[in-house]
Design a protein around this motif. Sequence first.
Motif, PDB file in Angstrom:
ATOM      1  N   ASP A 230       0.832  -1.374   0.124  1.00 20.15           N
ATOM      2  CA  ASP A 230      -0.138  -0.003   0.158  1.00 20.15           C
ATOM      3  C   ASP A 230       0.799   1.345  -0.052  1.00 20.15           C
ATOM      4  O   ASP A 230       0.535   2.229   0.122  1.00 20.15           O
ATOM      5  CB  ASP A 230      -0.966  -0.210   1.267  1.00 20.15           C
ATOM      6  N   GLY A 231       2.107   1.143  -0.192  1.00 17.95           N
ATOM      7  CA  GLY A 231       3.109   2.296  -0.195  1.00 17.95           C
ATOM      8  C   GLY A 231       3.326   2.872   1.051  1.00 17.95           C
ATOM      9  O   GLY A 231       4.389   4.069   0.693  1.00 17.95           O
ATOM     10  N   ARG A 232       3.185   2.190   2.123  1.00 18.27           N
ATOM     11  CA  ARG A 232       3.678   2.972   3.334  1.00 18.27           C
ATOM     12  C   ARG A 232       5.334   2.616   3.730  1.00 18.27           C
ATOM     13  O   ARG A 232       6.014   3.498   4.106  1.00 18.27           O
ATOM     14  CB  ARG A 232       2.940   2.519   4.618  1.00 18.27           C
ATOM     15  N   VAL A 233       5.629   1.398   3.285  1.00 19.30           N
ATOM     16  CA  VAL A 233       6.938   1.214   2.854  1.00 19.30           C
ATOM     17  C   VAL A 233       7.636   1.309   1.507  1.00 19.30           C
ATOM     18  O   VAL A 233       6.991   0.766   0.635  1.00 19.30           O
ATOM     19  CB  VAL A 233       7.505  -0.322   3.558  1.00 19.30           C
ATOM     20  N   ILE A 234       8.496   2.145   1.404  1.00 20.07           N
ATOM     21  CA  ILE A 234       9.195   2.175   0.166  1.00 20.07           C
ATOM     22  C   ILE A 234      10.263   1.633  -0.263  1.00 20.07           C
ATOM     23  O   ILE A 234      11.255   1.192   0.567  1.00 20.07           O
ATOM     24  CB  ILE A 234       9.554   3.762  -0.310  1.00 20.07           C
ATOM     25  N   ARG A 235      10.662   0.511  -1.404  1.00 22.23           N
ATOM     26  CA  ARG A 235      11.870  -0.044  -1.781  1.00 22.23           C
ATOM     27  C   ARG A 235      12.556   0.834  -2.830  1.00 22.23           C
ATOM     28  O   ARG A 235      11.671   0.934  -3.850  1.00 22.23           O
ATOM     29  CB  ARG A 235      11.466  -1.168  -2.169  1.00 22.23           C
ATOM     30  N   GLU A 236      13.893   0.710  -2.652  1.00 26.28           N
ATOM     31  CA  GLU A 236      14.631   1.382  -3.818  1.00 26.28           C
ATOM     32  C   GLU A 236      15.950   0.567  -3.818  1.00 26.28           C
ATOM     33  O   GLU A 236      16.511   0.066  -3.085  1.00 26.28           O
ATOM     34  CB  GLU A 236      14.875   2.885  -3.758  1.00 26.28           C
ATOM     35  N   ALA A 237      16.291   0.335  -5.348  1.00 26.77           N
ATOM     36  CA  ALA A 237      17.917  -0.378  -5.323  1.00 26.77           C
ATOM     37  C   ALA A 237      18.699   0.746  -6.041  1.00 26.77           C
ATOM     38  O   ALA A 237      18.468   0.787  -7.282  1.00 26.77           O
ATOM     39  CB  ALA A 237      17.351  -1.484  -6.122  1.00 26.77           C
ATOM     40  N   LEU A 238      19.618   1.161  -5.523  1.00 23.56           N
ATOM     41  CA  LEU A 238      20.439   2.094  -5.955  1.00 23.56           C
ATOM     42  C   LEU A 238      22.019   1.840  -6.065  1.00 23.56           C
ATOM     43  O   LEU A 238      22.374   1.215  -5.324  1.00 23.56           O
ATOM     44  CB  LEU A 238      20.299   3.507  -4.800  1.00 23.56           C
ATOM     45  N   SER A 239      22.393   2.295  -7.364  1.00 25.43           N
ATOM     46  CA  SER A 239      23.712   2.234  -7.641  1.00 25.43           C
ATOM     47  C   SER A 239      24.625   3.237  -7.059  1.00 25.43           C
ATOM     48  O   SER A 239      25.888   2.967  -7.323  1.00 25.43           O
ATOM     49  CB  SER A 239      23.716   1.734  -9.287  1.00 25.43           C
ATOM     50  N   ASN A 240      24.132   4.244  -6.808  1.00 25.76           N
ATOM     51  CA  ASN A 240      24.924   5.574  -6.187  1.00 25.76           C
ATOM     52  C   ASN A 240      26.072   4.964  -5.334  1.00 25.76           C
ATOM     53  O   ASN A 240      27.271   5.532  -5.915  1.00 25.76           O
ATOM     54  CB  ASN A 240      24.016   6.518  -5.631  1.00 25.76           C
ATOM     55  N   PRO A 241      26.239   4.343  -4.355  1.00 27.64           N
ATOM     56  CA  PRO A 241      27.318   4.309  -3.531  1.00 27.64           C
ATOM     57  C   PRO A 241      28.345   3.267  -4.326  1.00 27.64           C
ATOM     58  O   PRO A 241      29.340   3.086  -3.926  1.00 27.64           O
ATOM     59  CB  PRO A 241      26.660   3.308  -2.496  1.00 27.64           C
ATOM     60  N   PHE A 242      28.059   2.608  -5.569  1.00 21.96           N
ATOM     61  CA  PHE A 242      28.987   1.569  -5.964  1.00 21.96           C
ATOM     62  C   PHE A 242      29.617   2.358  -7.330  1.00 21.96           C
ATOM     63  O   PHE A 242      30.193   1.820  -8.171  1.00 21.96           O
ATOM     64  CB  PHE A 242      28.485   0.332  -6.094  1.00 21.96           C
ATOM     65  N   ARG A 243      29.315   3.411  -7.600  1.00 24.84           N
ATOM     66  CA  ARG A 243      29.571   3.898  -8.920  1.00 24.84           C
ATOM     67  C   ARG A 243      31.225   4.375  -8.831  1.00 24.84           C
ATOM     68  O   ARG A 243      31.850   4.573  -9.587  1.00 24.84           O
ATOM     69  CB  ARG A 243      28.750   5.340  -9.065  1.00 24.84           C
ATOM     70  N   ALA A 244      31.596   4.558  -7.417  1.00 28.93           N
ATOM     71  CA  ALA A 244      33.194   4.992  -7.319  1.00 28.93           C
ATOM     72  C   ALA A 244      33.795   4.070  -6.423  1.00 28.93           C
ATOM     73  O   ALA A 244      34.766   4.496  -5.450  1.00 28.93           O
ATOM     74  CB  ALA A 244      33.303   6.360  -7.162  1.00 28.93           C
ATOM     75  N   THR A 245      33.056   2.761  -6.102  1.00 29.38           N
ATOM     76  CA  THR A 245      33.404   1.906  -5.022  1.00 29.38           C
ATOM     77  C   THR A 245      33.824   0.590  -5.557  1.00 29.38           C
ATOM     78  O   THR A 245      32.792  -0.031  -6.022  1.00 29.38           O
ATOM     79  CB  THR A 245      32.580   2.056  -4.051  1.00 29.38           C
ATOM     80  N   GLY A 246      35.003  -0.017  -5.448  1.00 27.03           N
ATOM     81  CA  GLY A 246      35.337  -1.345  -5.695  1.00 27.03           C
ATOM     82  C   GLY A 246      35.177  -2.386  -4.597  1.00 27.03           C
ATOM     83  O   GLY A 246      35.264  -1.966  -3.416  1.00 27.03           O
ATOM     84  N   ILE A 247      34.656  -3.541  -4.677  1.00 30.47           N
ATOM     85  CA  ILE A 247      34.286  -4.411  -3.792  1.00 30.47           C
ATOM     86  C   ILE A 247      34.923  -5.852  -3.845  1.00 30.47           C
ATOM     87  O   ILE A 247      35.012  -6.297  -4.996  1.00 30.47           O
ATOM     88  CB  ILE A 247      32.715  -4.629  -3.643  1.00 30.47           C
ATOM     89  N   MET A 248      35.636  -6.311  -2.697  1.00 30.13           N
ATOM     90  CA  MET A 248      35.921  -7.448  -2.714  1.00 30.13           C
ATOM     91  C   MET A 248      35.431  -8.155  -1.360  1.00 30.13           C
ATOM     92  O   MET A 248      35.651  -7.825  -0.270  1.00 30.13           O
ATOM     93  CB  MET A 248      37.396  -7.506  -2.593  1.00 30.13           C
TER      94      MET A 248
END
Length: 612
Positions: A307-325
């Motif tokens: 019903d929209g009271r909880v919003i979900r988002e999948a965001l690439s922003n933090p990983f645009r300049a972050t490499g992960i191992m």
Amino acid sequence: MRLARLKTGFFVLAAAVIAGQPGLALAQEPVWRHAVAVLEAPKLPADFKQLPYVNVDAPKTGELRLSEEGTFDSLNPLVDRGNPAVGIGIVFDTLMKQSEDEVSVSYGLLAEALSYPDDMSSVSFRLRPEAKWADGEPVTPEDVIFSFNAAKENSTLFGSYYRHVVAAEKTGEREVTFRFDEKNNKELPAIVGDFPILPKHWWEGKDSAGKPRDISRTTLEPLMGSGPYKIAAVQPGSTIRYERRDDYWGKDLPINIGQNNFRTINYTYFADRDVEFEAFRAGTIDYQQENSSSRWATRYDFAAVKDGRVIREALSNPFRATGIMQAMVPNMRRDQFKDARVREALNYAFDFEDLNKNLAYGGLKRVDSFFWGTDLASSGLPEGRELEILNGLKDKVPASVFTTPFTNPVGGDPQKVRDNFRKAISLFKEAGWELKGNRMVNAKTGQPMVFEILLSSASQERSVLPYVASLKKIGVEATIRTVDSSQYVNRVRSFDYDVIWAVWAQTMNPGNEQANYWGSTSANQPGSRNYAGIADPAIDQLIRLINTAPNRAEQVAAVHALDRVLLANHFVMPLFYSGEAKIAYWNRITHPDKLPEYGIGFPTIWWSKASP
């Protein structure tokens, strides 16, 4: 790389010596800057009004209720002992503050300006005259020096990160200078602005019981800072509440406008990730960053989402300049993991494709670089300047770096899995191990290949159990031990483990922290992030090349070479990552329409929609 991301009107004397006559010392006038950048020039001018991604009209009200898995037993951010409380950084200011819209760019916070000579042999900061502690005392150069020395002396991480900073000195009424033991390291002037500044006079006083305070020890006494929040209440190991300071000295600075909007921020600790999730679903927690792809795919179907009271988002922003191992890391301080062929064999037993399909619903990607997801990741075969660098180390690095690009084994179907098992057994045999009955044993000593995988969260067990089952099929006996966060932290700090699950995050500007991750000096230094116990002369040399690179092209070539050598030595068994920040939050909190390019600004630029 800057951590988190972890300069005094000095005069450099240049010798103006005329042959045969006395020299005259000429002072090089300092150039004071409002910002510091490592890769590109700062985007914002000295007279900027606010960061471009904030809402200057955000209401200053409401309560933010957050959660954390585990426990805490300390509020001191500068020591390796104990398990510090989450969020403690909002109590303290730093000299500079990073922009999430730029890579490795910081603007003045406690410092109104910084200056450094052309050779970057030092950096000076000029403190703002209005900067005050919560008790009204001014922030002084003595506070900065006290905090820096305490950080280096009491934290392995800070000690390694700032190892090239050899002195911190007061050089003016509001000026402090840091001197370096190497020149032309572009990162050093920037990272010195990153550590939290603590009040010297407060720490040299006595607590409420009349006992002297000790900066080298853990404490649960609410600390005083100069930052936007104060510690309002503490229940050790359970909850901590921060309250915004209405008298915060820096609330109207351009670097702070539109930020620190919540009146209070409360953290509740949970011992179990599923219980934590249920608290969010029930509405007693406002925000979740989901780290389980399976939960993201299957558990967010409750009424408040629909019903929209909880919003979900999948965001690439933090990983645009972050490499992960993210990887399983065998401890090479243990004899059974010293041979690279053993470590490679362990990777052949991991069936990522099956795990991704059956447990993560296809939501994960296999990590294949220590700088995964960025342009700093190596690929193909080395060429150009990278090849020249590696040729200079030819007798010190695995031959495969020149002939074979790194790839992870691919499973997912019975035939591929059988082939991978055969390859693993073959590698074990080359390393002096053999299958006897259904056990992998050392051919000389008869010692079985047995080890424990140490985890900090029960939520990780779901991904590790299939791996344990696969290892058993090639005669390797692995067990899982999940311990509470305090015990986990202490065991990892003392390298008391066989294998752990670890994550390293890299920025687009790798630097001093690389020695802490894989340098020889940190291999046996308790508290370092050299979890594998790497001590390799070639890697040490590559780290030096990265730190002293005269330009970006040289730095990138050295990073590619480092990545390739780390992979070729099979120091870790790479795991997986989604490459997105999966967040869910109740609609009583919100964020600006346009988030920063390289982050989500949580909770700093978010605000409450509740009425005051």
